[in-house]
Structure formats: structure tokens, C-alpha cells
Design an enzyme around this catalytic site. Structure first.
Site, PDB file in Angstrom:
ATOM      1  N   PRO A 215       0.822  -1.207   0.000  1.00 35.25           N
ATOM      2  CA  PRO A 215       0.000   0.000   0.000  1.00 35.25           C
ATOM      3  C   PRO A 215       0.860   1.263   0.000  1.00 35.25           C
ATOM      4  O   PRO A 215       1.900   1.289   0.645  1.00 35.25           O
ATOM      5  CB  PRO A 215      -0.784  -0.094   1.313  1.00 35.25           C
ATOM      6  CG  PRO A 215      -0.678  -1.498   1.741  1.00 35.25           C
ATOM      7  CD  PRO A 215       0.556  -2.069   1.148  1.00 35.25           C
ATOM      8  N   GLY A 216       0.411   2.245  -0.730  1.00 36.09           N
ATOM      9  CA  GLY A 216       1.083   3.531  -0.706  1.00 36.09           C
ATOM     10  C   GLY A 216       2.313   3.652  -1.575  1.00 36.09           C
ATOM     11  O   GLY A 216       3.003   4.660  -1.539  1.00 36.09           O
ATOM     12  N   GLY A 218       2.245   3.819  -4.753  1.00 36.33           N
ATOM     13  CA  GLY A 218       1.958   4.629  -5.934  1.00 36.33           C
ATOM     14  C   GLY A 218       1.306   3.873  -7.079  1.00 36.33           C
ATOM     15  O   GLY A 218       1.439   4.283  -8.226  1.00 36.33           O
ATOM     16  N   LYS A 219       0.597   2.821  -6.782  1.00 36.20           N
ATOM     17  CA  LYS A 219      -0.050   2.054  -7.851  1.00 36.20           C
ATOM     18  C   LYS A 219      -1.139   2.890  -8.530  1.00 36.20           C
ATOM     19  O   LYS A 219      -1.173   3.014  -9.748  1.00 36.20           O
ATOM     20  CB  LYS A 219      -0.672   0.765  -7.287  1.00 36.20           C
ATOM     21  CG  LYS A 219       0.349  -0.151  -6.647  1.00 36.20           C
ATOM     22  CD  LYS A 219      -0.288  -1.407  -6.106  1.00 36.20           C
ATOM     23  CE  LYS A 219      -1.197  -1.170  -4.908  1.00 36.20           C
ATOM     24  NZ  LYS A 219      -0.490  -0.669  -3.718  1.00 36.20           N
ATOM     25  N   HIS A 436      20.590 -10.669   9.376  1.00 36.74           N
ATOM     26  CA  HIS A 436      19.672 -11.763   9.061  1.00 36.74           C
ATOM     27  C   HIS A 436      19.639 -12.023   7.545  1.00 36.74           C
ATOM     28  O   HIS A 436      19.865 -13.142   7.088  1.00 36.74           O
ATOM     29  CB  HIS A 436      18.273 -11.407   9.582  1.00 36.74           C
ATOM     30  CG  HIS A 436      17.208 -12.405   9.268  1.00 36.74           C
ATOM     31  ND1 HIS A 436      16.692 -13.251  10.203  1.00 36.74           N
ATOM     32  CD2 HIS A 436      16.566 -12.697   8.109  1.00 36.74           C
ATOM     33  CE1 HIS A 436      15.779 -14.023   9.641  1.00 36.74           C
ATOM     34  NE2 HIS A 436      15.683 -13.698   8.358  1.00 36.74           N
ATOM     35  N   GLU A 437      19.415 -10.959   6.796  1.00 36.83           N
ATOM     36  CA  GLU A 437      19.343 -11.128   5.341  1.00 36.83           C
ATOM     37  C   GLU A 437      20.700 -11.538   4.777  1.00 36.83           C
ATOM     38  O   GLU A 437      20.777 -12.370   3.877  1.00 36.83           O
ATOM     39  CB  GLU A 437      18.847  -9.847   4.665  1.00 36.83           C
ATOM     40  CG  GLU A 437      17.433  -9.426   5.036  1.00 36.83           C
ATOM     41  CD  GLU A 437      16.377 -10.496   4.794  1.00 36.83           C
ATOM     42  OE1 GLU A 437      16.576 -11.344   3.896  1.00 36.83           O
ATOM     43  OE2 GLU A 437      15.372 -10.509   5.532  1.00 36.83           O
ATOM     44  N   HIS A 440      21.061 -15.272   5.103  1.00 37.25           N
ATOM     45  CA  HIS A 440      20.442 -16.023   4.005  1.00 37.25           C
ATOM     46  C   HIS A 440      21.348 -16.006   2.778  1.00 37.25           C
ATOM     47  O   HIS A 440      21.600 -17.027   2.146  1.00 37.25           O
ATOM     48  CB  HIS A 440      19.121 -15.369   3.586  1.00 37.25           C
ATOM     49  CG  HIS A 440      17.980 -15.544   4.550  1.00 37.25           C
ATOM     50  ND1 HIS A 440      17.593 -16.769   5.017  1.00 37.25           N
ATOM     51  CD2 HIS A 440      17.121 -14.639   5.083  1.00 37.25           C
ATOM     52  CE1 HIS A 440      16.533 -16.596   5.814  1.00 37.25           C
ATOM     53  NE2 HIS A 440      16.239 -15.314   5.885  1.00 37.25           N
TER      54      HIS A 440
HETATM   55  P1  ADP Z   1      -1.324   2.867  -3.693  1.00 35.62           P
HETATM   56  O1  ADP Z   1      -2.401   2.949  -4.737  1.00 35.62           O
HETATM   57  O2  ADP Z   1      -0.148   2.053  -4.146  1.00 35.62           O
HETATM   58  O3  ADP Z   1      -1.796   2.450  -2.363  1.00 35.62           O
HETATM   59  P2  ADP Z   1      -1.297   5.674  -4.117  1.00 35.62           P
HETATM   60  O4  ADP Z   1      -1.017   5.729  -5.567  1.00 35.62           O
HETATM   61  O5  ADP Z   1      -2.707   5.849  -3.733  1.00 35.62           O
HETATM   62  O6  ADP Z   1      -0.740   4.324  -3.505  1.00 35.62           O
HETATM   63  O7  ADP Z   1      -0.373   6.724  -3.381  1.00 35.62           O
HETATM   64  C1  ADP Z   1      -0.897   7.672  -2.504  1.00 35.62           C
HETATM   65  C2  ADP Z   1      -0.167   8.974  -2.629  1.00 35.62           C
HETATM   66  O8  ADP Z   1       1.188   8.843  -2.234  1.00 35.62           O
HETATM   67  C3  ADP Z   1      -0.107   9.490  -4.043  1.00 35.62           C
HETATM   68  O9  ADP Z   1      -1.212  10.268  -4.342  1.00 35.62           O
HETATM   69  C4  ADP Z   1       1.171  10.305  -4.058  1.00 35.62           C
HETATM   70  O10 ADP Z   1       0.948  11.595  -3.572  1.00 35.62           O
HETATM   71  C5  ADP Z   1       2.041   9.592  -3.076  1.00 35.62           C
HETATM   72  N1  ADP Z   1       2.959   8.673  -3.750  1.00 35.62           N
HETATM   73  C6  ADP Z   1       2.959   7.326  -3.654  1.00 35.62           C
HETATM   74  N2  ADP Z   1       3.933   6.786  -4.392  1.00 35.62           N
HETATM   75  C7  ADP Z   1       4.574   7.800  -4.995  1.00 35.62           C
HETATM   76  C8  ADP Z   1       5.676   7.869  -5.908  1.00 35.62           C
HETATM   77  N3  ADP Z   1       6.302   6.783  -6.334  1.00 35.62           N
HETATM   78  N4  ADP Z   1       6.067   9.088  -6.330  1.00 35.62           N
HETATM   79  C9  ADP Z   1       5.420  10.188  -5.906  1.00 35.62           C
HETATM   80  N5  ADP Z   1       4.383  10.190  -5.059  1.00 35.62           N
HETATM   81  C10 ADP Z   1       3.944   9.023  -4.590  1.00 35.62           C
HETATM   82 ZN    ZN Z   2      14.586 -14.443   6.817  1.00 36.94          ZN
END
Ligand code: ADP
Ligand code: ZN
Ligand code: MG
Length: 634
Positions: A215-216, A218-219, A436-437, A440
Site C-alpha cells: 500500500p502507498g 503509488g499504484k 539476518h538477510e 540467508h
Molecule cells: P497505492 O495505490 O499504491 O496504495 P497511491 O497511488 O494511492 O498508492 O499513493 C498515494 C499517494 O502517495 C499518491 O497520491 C502520491 O501523492 C504519493 N505517492 C505514492 N507513491 C509515490 C511515488 N512513487 N512518487 C510520488 N508520489 C507518490
Molecule cells: Zn529471513
């Protein structure tokens, strides 16, 4: 009244994206209507009390008691003086009475004709108002049940949000730190911009792209940026929005979404959090299952098969749980392209920070590199939050520019934030993870039959893993020998062994490794017949849920005695291999140290640097493995 109703309807935005329909106004509206109704009924009731039979009316006229009256088409209203007392009355008119006027003339009653106190008025009060009231209440209740507002009459209508490529446009400039994924998306942009060019020679444009990552990372952002970059419409919908309380809605929504999108091709359809609909069918629940979700998934699959990619529609989906997806989704012709987004490394984090400070005013002393260095494990969304938080903090203190101390406070705030406590790791933890890594990796590197390590990282990933060691097989294999499996086990145990060796203490970080190792060892012993003591016997314990006996894990397929013996053997095998791993690590303790320190500094080490650090990997001559060809896979 009628006018007001119209005005109200106009205010309601189109069904696509109503967040909420001004609930306050609505309450007010309902109250006004109720008041009207009440007034109407009171009026009616008082009218009733004054109502007299027509014969009595005639009698009153004849007696000269009636002073004046209004003759409508259906009713006669008027005043009379009965025994010195003035009284109002209403009576239903008897149309056949043609001599009424004569009678009134004769008794000198003041009379006038009127258009009836309108059938329209009556109709309005008795039919339309209650109808409106009912519709409103119904609407209100359903909205409550369905969560966010969709119009009652449009269950199947889909809520796909259309992001036109005008206005604030998100492009690749807004994305950083995930270069690999971005490069692949660049290709999609080319496809979308010029579909004909790629089809000239008969090639097929990919239909589905699956974005995978924590999550987060940037998907969603990357998908939007791809649409922005290509300048095509972007239809987005969240997986959970497909699955609502009304059966059949999900499937209808999918159909609608594709219909809408095909009209606007070339375009992108984006299904966020697809795991909500795309889980394995039949998994997760024994009784019943979620029919609705399955129908939705089936509809999605058939839509994806149904349209030809010639039109230039690319379907993107995002998930952080690729492991739970139904395999049918990943088949060729569907989401056969997968793009993985990793949590950013040091350089990536700095790049992302640079994107997010573009609109901020920073004081010159702010060093983004050191902010990045302080935030291992932070993903794009966290970094974006930090920048914003720092700006707010600085503004609160009336500063002219954002200072380093604001960033520090913002970072602390994220770390202390309830849901992210497990994200940031302290220096001590970082060291443990690094060793740890490295453990491995060293074991894998110095054993001859293991897959070479292609990437080792101490960037936290997911909930369990604090780091990751990725190995890629050199060739596709369908069989594994006992020695290979044993070396694999050794590698799995290497992490814990390194922790013990260096810190003389073990952490909980190895739990996942231990579970995998236990499972593998059990398979070797109880499934592949690789253990002398247990012998040539195989207990299948990977049968599908519904084929198992009973509802629990199917452990009961063998006797208590065997079960005990298997456990004993698993313990023995694991402890033997653990010792072997420790021996290897002791032998190469210097390398372990070098690698761990390199990890602490760079966080991620790729294959090339690894070979520079440790020398080429020892491989078995006999299997005649080719160095250098890397197959996909993990
Ligand atoms: P996901 O869908 O992977 O959960 P989001 O695309 O919704 O993540 O990301 C949330 C916010 O975080 C985006 O609107 C952006 O502002 C910021 N963010 C996340 N990844 C990036 C990235 N690689 N570059 C710039 N901003 C990012
Ligand atoms: Zn491990
Ligand atoms: Mg998202």
C-alpha cells in the site's frame, strides 16, 4: 410547491459521483412536506365537521337561514344563521337539482359560482404529496443501506469516475522512485498513443496490466499518470464498489463500465484493489461462499475475453495481495502483465521527496537526502504525508519557510502514528535485519545447489518481512533433488543462524522463515518419502479444502503415532541443517560482515554488486548450469 420540487431536483448532481445529497436540506424538505400533509388533513377534518346533507342544506335555504353561499361544481360552501348563531357549512352538490338557483333567488341568498375548490388542489394534496414523500423516504433509506449515495433508480449504473485528461493532469513527472515500473508503463503509453503502429505487423497489444505492490507505493498514482501521459480517458473503479448488497449489481456494473469505456477508446480502465472481487473462487468460506463476488468476477473475465485489444483499451488493476487472486485472472489474455512496485530505496525516497516539495517553500538548510536516510521503509504515501505535515507545522509556527526541524517532527508523527508503528525500524533493528538477510545470502552463495541471489534488501516489506532475499532459478525446473531441498532449507535457516552468531541472541524476525522451513521439511518427510525412518510413504496434505475430511486441516489423514514421528523427524532434520548453516556462516564470517554493512549503507544490493562483494557463486559442475541466463520468477 411543484416549482420548489423541480428546483430541488435540479440541485441533485448526476448519479456518477454524489458523495452525499445535502442531508440537511433533505430533512427540511421532508419536514415541510409533513407539515403540509398535516395541515391538509386538519382542514379536511374541520370540513368534515361542517359537512351537512344536501337535503338539510335545502331545508336551511327554505327556512331562510342561509345568508350566503358559493356554488362550486362539486361542493357548496356557505354561511347560515341557525337560531341566532352563525355557522359555516359544506355540502356535496346534487347535480340533478336544476332548481337550486331558483330556490336561492327566492330566499334572497347571496350566491356566487366558483370553479370548484379545484380537483387539482385535491389531487395534489391527496396523491402527489404523499407520493413525493414516499419516494423521498424510500430514497433515503436505500441510500443509508447502500452506504455512499447512488440513485435509487440506478442500481446497475456504474460509478466509474471518468478522469478527463484536462484540468490538473497527473503525469510521470509526479511519480518518482519506481523507475522500473514506470519504464514498463511508458510502453503502455506508446500503445495508447498510437495503437495502429504496433498492430501493423499483426502483434497484439496487451489487454491487462496488474500493478502489484505494498500500500502507498503509488499504484493508483502510476495508473493515473499513465492515462495523463497518454492523454486518454481514465475510467477508475474500486474493487469493493462492485460488490454491494444487491445481488447482480456487481456484474451489471462491470458490463456498464466496459460499455462506457469502449465508446471512449483508446482509454484506460482501472480497477483499484481488485482483490475485493478477484479472490480465489471458492476459497475463504466453506458455507455458501460469496456468490455475488463470484458473479462479478465471472463477468469481468468474460468482458476481458470479449473485447479485442485492437480498440486500444487497456485494463489496469492494482492489488497489494496478488497471492489471493484467482488464477483465472492471471491467465494469458487477461492480466498477463504484472508490474511490481517496490518500497523505494534511499535514492528513490529522495526523488519522491523532491516531487512533493515542488509546491512548498523550503529553507535552504533542508537536506532531503538526510530526510530520506531517516525514513527507511517509508513508501510514497508516507513521504507525501511528511512533506505536507512539515508544511503545516511550519505554517502553524508562522515560519517563512519549512525547516529541517519541521521535517523531523513530521517524521516522528508518522512513526508514532497508530497504523505505521511497525514500519520504521530503529538502528538496532536495522542491524539485526541486515545480518539476518546477509545470513540467508551468504549461505545461499556458498552452497552449490541453491538458486543464486539476485537481490537482497533490508527495506521492510509487508507486515511480516523486515527484509528480503530474492533468489532466481537459473533454469526452469520441475524436479528437485533431496540435496537441493536440503540446501534450500539451509538457506532458509541462515537468517536466524546469522542473528545468533553475531548478536548471540535471536529475534522474532525469523518466524516466517521457520514456518516455511517447517513446511518444507514436513513435505520432504511426509510427502516425498525422503526420510529413512518414516519411509516410502506419502500423505497428501495439499488436497483442496472440499476434498479434505472434516473442516480442519486434514492433518488426521495419518495415525497419531506417525504424526508424532514426523514431528520428531522434522525437528531432527531442521536442527541438523541449522548447524550446517551456522558452520558455513562461521567459515565466511568476514563476508557476512562486509555484506551486512553494505546493506546497512545502501539498503538494497543487486546481483552485480553482490558478485563484486562476494565473488562468483560456487556452482555444481555436474548439473552443467549455465551462468548468466536469468529466468523470470522469484
Ligand atoms: P497505492 O495505490 O499504491 O496504495 P497511491 O497511488 O494511492 O498508492 O499513493 C498515494 C499517494 O502517495 C499518491 O497520491 C502520491 O501523492 C504519493 N505517492 C505514492 N507513491 C509515490 C511515488 N512513487 N512518487 C510520488 N508520489 C507518490
Ligand atoms: Zn529471513
Ligand atoms: Mg491505491
Amino acid at each position: 410547491m411543484a416549482k420548489k420540487e423541480k428546483g430541488k431536483q435540479k440541485k441533485v448532481p448526476p448519479p456518477q459521483n454524489i458523495p452525499e445529497i445535502e442531508p440537511k436540506t433533505k430533512y427540511l424538505f421532508i419536514i415541510i412536506l409533513a407539515a403540509f400533509l398535516l395541515a391538509f388533513f386538519l382542514h379536511k377534518m374541520s370540513a368534515k365537521s361542517k359537512e351537512i346533507p344536501y337535503s338539510e342544506f335545502r331545508a336551511m335555504v327554505s327556512k331562510g337561514e342561509v345568508t350566503e353561499c358559493t356554488v362550486g361544481q362539486r361542493v357548496i360552501e356557505g354561511k347560515a344563521v341557525v337560531k341566532g348563531e352563525e355557522k359555516e357549512f359544506v355540502t356535496l352538490r346534487v347535480e340533478e337539482d336544476k332548481e337550486l338557483v331558483d330556490l336561492l333567488e327566492k330566499h334572497k341568498v347571496k350566491y356566487t359560482g366558483t370553479e370548484d375548490q379545484s380537483w387539482f388542489y385535491q389531487l395534489f394534496l391527496t396523491l402527489i404529496i404523499p407520493l413525493i414523500l414516499i419516494i423521498l423516504i424510500w430514497n433515503f433509506i436505500f441510500k443509508r443501506m447502500a452506504g455512499a449515495g447512488d440513485q435509487v433508480m440506478s442500481f446497475g449504473r456504474n460509478k466509474a469516475k471518468l478522469y478527463a485528461s484536462v484540468g490538473e493532469k497527473i503525469t510521470f513527472k509526479d511519480v518518482a522512485g519506481i523507475e522500473d515500473a514506470q519504464m514498463e508503463m511508458m510502453e503502455m503509453v506508446e500503445f495508447l498513443k498510437n495503437p495502429q503502429k504496433f498492430q501493423r505487423l499483426g502483434g497484439k497489444i496487451p489487454k491487462g496490466v496488474l500493478l502489484v505492490g505494498p500500500p502507498g507505493t503509488g499504484k493508483t498514482l502510476l495508473a493515473k499518470a499513465t492515462a495523463g501521459e497518454a492523454g486518454v480517458p481514465f475510467f477508475s473503479m474500486n474493487g469493493s464498489e462492485f460488490v454491494e448488497m444487491f445481488v447482480g449489481v456487481g456484474a451489471a456494473r462491470v458490463r456498464d463500465l466496459f460499455d462506457q469505456a469502449l465508446k471512449k477508446a483508446p482509454c484506460i480502465i482501472f480497477i483499484d484493489e481488485i482483490d475485493a472481487i478477484g479472490r480465489h473462487r471458492g476459497a475463504g468460506s466453506i458455507v455458501g461462499g460469496n456468490d455475488e463476488r463470484e458473479q462479478t468476477l465471472n463477468q469481468l473475465l468474460s468482458e476481458m475475453d470479449g473485447f479485442s485489444s485492437k480498440k486500444g483499451v487497456i485494463i489496469m488493476a492494482a492489488t497489494n495481495r496478488p497471492d489471493v487472486l484467482d488464477s483465472a485472472l492471471l491467465r494469458p489474455g487477461r492480466f498477463d502483465r504484472q508490474i511490481v512496485l517496490h518500497a523505494p530505496d534511499l535514492a528513490g525516497r529522495e526523488a519522491i521527496l523532491n516531487v512533493h516539495i515542488r509546491s512548498l517553500t523550503l529553507s535552504p538548510e533542508v537536506d532531503l537526502h538526510s530526510v530520506a536516510a531517516r525514513t527507511p521503509g517509508f513508501v510514497g504515501a508516507d513521504l507525501s504525508f511528511i512533506c505536507n505535515e512539515a508544511a503545516l507545522l511550519a505554517a502553524r509556527n508562522d515560519k517563512d519557510a519549512i525547516e529541517m526541524s519541521d521535517f523531523d517532527k513530521a517524521i516522528d508523527r508518522v512513526i508514532a502514528g497508530p497504523e505505521k508503528t511497525n514500519r520504521l525500524i530503529s538502528q538496532k533493528e536495522k542491524e539485526i535485519v541486515a545480518f539476518h538477510e546477509a545470513g540467508h545470502t551468504i549461505v545461499a552463495h556458498f552452497l552449490p545447489r541453491t538458486d543464486p541471489v539476485t537481490r537482497v534488501s533490508i527495506i521492510p516489506r509487508g507486515i511480516h518481512a523486515l527484509g528480503v532475499t530474492m533468489q532466481t532459478p537459473i533454469e526452469d525446473r520441475y524436479l528437485m533433488t533431496k540435496s537441493e531441498l536440503e540446501e534450500k532449507l539451509c538457506t532458509l535457516l541462515g537468517g536466524r543462524s546469522a542473528e545468533e552468531l553475531i548478536f548471540n541472541e535471536i529475534s522474532t524476525g525469523a518466524q516466517n522463515d521457520l514456518r516455511n522451513a517447517t513446511e518444507l521439511a514436513r513435505s520432504m518427510i511426509a510427502e516425498y518419502g525422503m526420510n529413512k525412518k518414516i519411509g516410502l510413504i506419502s500423505f497428501p496434505n495439499a488436497a483442496p479444502m472440499f476434498l479434505r475430511r472434516g473442516f480442519y486441516d486434514g492433518q488426521g489423514a495419518y495415525s497419531e503415532q506417525t504424526s508424532y514421528e514426523i514431528e520428531e523427524e522434522v525437528k531432527a532434520v531442521l536442527s541438523e541443517l541449522y548447524d550446517k548453516a551456522t558452520t558455513i556462516l562461521k567459515e565466511h564470517e568476514e563476508m557476512l560482515d562486509i555484506l551486512a554493512n553494505a546493506l546497512l549503507q545502501k539498503e538494497t544490493i543487486e546481483k552485480k554488486e553482490l558478485i563484486e562483494l562476494l565473488g562468483p557463486k560456487k556452482v555444481l559442475e555436474k548439473r552443467n548450469r549455465e551462468q548468466g541466463t536469468v529466468n523470470s520468477g522469484q
